[in-house]
Design a protein around this motif. Sequence first.
Motif, PDB file in Angstrom:
ATOM      1  N   GLU A   1       0.851  -1.190   0.000  1.00  0.00           N
ATOM      2  CA  GLU A   1       0.000   0.000   0.000  1.00  0.00           C
ATOM      3  C   GLU A   1       0.889   1.244   0.000  1.00  0.00           C
ATOM      4  O   GLU A   1       1.275   1.761   1.036  1.00  0.00           O
ATOM      5  CB  GLU A   1      -0.926  -0.013   1.218  1.00  0.00           C
ATOM      6  N   ARG A   2       1.210   1.724  -1.198  1.00  0.00           N
ATOM      7  CA  ARG A   2       2.107   2.872  -1.338  1.00  0.00           C
ATOM      8  C   ARG A   2       1.408   4.158  -0.893  1.00  0.00           C
ATOM      9  O   ARG A   2       0.265   4.431  -1.278  1.00  0.00           O
ATOM     10  CB  ARG A   2       2.569   3.028  -2.784  1.00  0.00           C
ATOM     11  N   LYS A   3       2.120   4.932  -0.088  1.00  0.00           N
ATOM     12  CA  LYS A   3       1.586   6.219   0.346  1.00  0.00           C
ATOM     13  C   LYS A   3       1.636   7.235  -0.794  1.00  0.00           C
ATOM     14  O   LYS A   3       2.499   7.168  -1.661  1.00  0.00           O
ATOM     15  CB  LYS A   3       2.373   6.740   1.552  1.00  0.00           C
TER      16      LYS A   3
ATOM     17  N   ILE B   1       4.516  10.427  -5.760  1.00  0.00           N
ATOM     18  CA  ILE B   1       4.406  11.883  -5.642  1.00  0.00           C
ATOM     19  C   ILE B   1       3.273  12.310  -6.568  1.00  0.00           C
ATOM     20  O   ILE B   1       3.419  12.308  -7.790  1.00  0.00           O
ATOM     21  CB  ILE B   1       5.730  12.579  -6.003  1.00  0.00           C
ATOM     22  N   VAL B   2       2.137  12.655  -5.971  1.00  0.00           N
ATOM     23  CA  VAL B   2       0.916  12.839  -6.763  1.00  0.00           C
ATOM     24  C   VAL B   2       0.662  14.285  -7.143  1.00  0.00           C
ATOM     25  O   VAL B   2      -0.099  14.556  -8.074  1.00  0.00           O
ATOM     26  CB  VAL B   2      -0.309  12.272  -6.014  1.00  0.00           C
ATOM     27  N   VAL B   3       1.310  15.233  -6.450  1.00  0.00           N
ATOM     28  CA  VAL B   3       1.081  16.642  -6.777  1.00  0.00           C
ATOM     29  C   VAL B   3       2.168  17.496  -6.135  1.00  0.00           C
ATOM     30  O   VAL B   3       2.698  17.157  -5.073  1.00  0.00           O
ATOM     31  CB  VAL B   3      -0.322  17.109  -6.291  1.00  0.00           C
TER      32      VAL B   3
ATOM     33  N   ASP C   1      -5.967  12.451  -2.500  1.00  0.00           N
ATOM     34  CA  ASP C   1      -5.951  11.437  -1.441  1.00  0.00           C
ATOM     35  C   ASP C   1      -4.562  11.323  -0.811  1.00  0.00           C
ATOM     36  O   ASP C   1      -3.980  10.234  -0.704  1.00  0.00           O
ATOM     37  CB  ASP C   1      -6.403  10.089  -2.015  1.00  0.00           C
ATOM     38  N   VAL C   2      -4.016  12.450  -0.367  1.00  0.00           N
ATOM     39  CA  VAL C   2      -2.630  12.548   0.094  1.00  0.00           C
ATOM     40  C   VAL C   2      -2.461  11.954   1.493  1.00  0.00           C
ATOM     41  O   VAL C   2      -3.262  12.207   2.391  1.00  0.00           O
ATOM     42  CB  VAL C   2      -2.174  14.023   0.072  1.00  0.00           C
ATOM     43  N   ASP C   3      -1.401  11.161   1.666  1.00  0.00           N
ATOM     44  CA  ASP C   3      -1.043  10.584   2.962  1.00  0.00           C
ATOM     45  C   ASP C   3       0.039  11.385   3.672  1.00  0.00           C
ATOM     46  O   ASP C   3       0.100  11.403   4.909  1.00  0.00           O
ATOM     47  CB  ASP C   3      -0.524   9.150   2.788  1.00  0.00           C
TER      48      ASP C   3
END
Length: 300
Positions: A102-104, A133-135, A179-181
Amino acid sequence: MKRKVEMKLEQQRNQKENRGRLLVKCPDKPGIVSTLSTFLLNHDSNIIESSQYSNDPENGTFFIRMEFHCENLMKKAEQIEIDFEAIAATHSMDYHFAYESERKKTAIFVSKEPHCLMELLWEWQSGDLDTDIVVVISNHEDARELVESLGIPFHYIPANKDIRKQVEQEQIRLMEEYDVDLLVLARYMQILTSDFVSRFQHQIINIHHSFLPAFIGARPYERAYERGVKLIGATSHYVTNDLDEGPIIEQDIERVGHRDNVTDLKKIGSRIERRVLAKAVKWHLENRIIVEDNKTIVFQ
């Protein structure tokens, strides 16, 4: 050759699918390690890494991080966590299960100085940061070309103290959208409000130079140079409502001398900031940190 590479990647995926981590904090007493080891054994798990610490063997607090392998782990994870609840209640444990598969999802905030952002992107590209790195969000446009060239969304949100509330509403919206962790402040030169910080407790990591509190405010390197400092460094910490006083994750220093001018000091400081922040982020992603009051236990 291609087949060998594919087999290696498949093996790595299988390893992650079957690897879990357990972090525990509880009152110290004899038998905790045995209890945890027996629990994992009874759930067909093999411990592959374990590290523990007690701040006082008599009436102190016990901390442990265990990494384990279990075949078909993700099919068993829910039942494992349910079964663990009874043990946790018996021993007054605060605990957390994490799973490598489950990658953050990580967001990076940056202003004009790009060195920490670039270090994180390099570590991510090389596979040393196990995250998506989503954003990237910035109050300047400077980093847009670099970020978008890697296929990462970039959002420019001008910010100052007069519009801080509106800015943070948009930032929170983006955190929820992606959906940032984990949120990393890679030299983001804006103060976050208590409302924002409270939404992401122990999920925001910051970096700053080592001159605090001696040289607060503008031009710290110039003032440090004028005082003839001999050591400079950096501190990475979780963000709390007490400005730059959150639980410290990592620090480092380098010695400087009278031959180093202000430009030299800034270069050395940037180098330290890059490596300190990257270490802190990596340890968070690997679930190596337990926060205790306003300090951290870091299992390196």
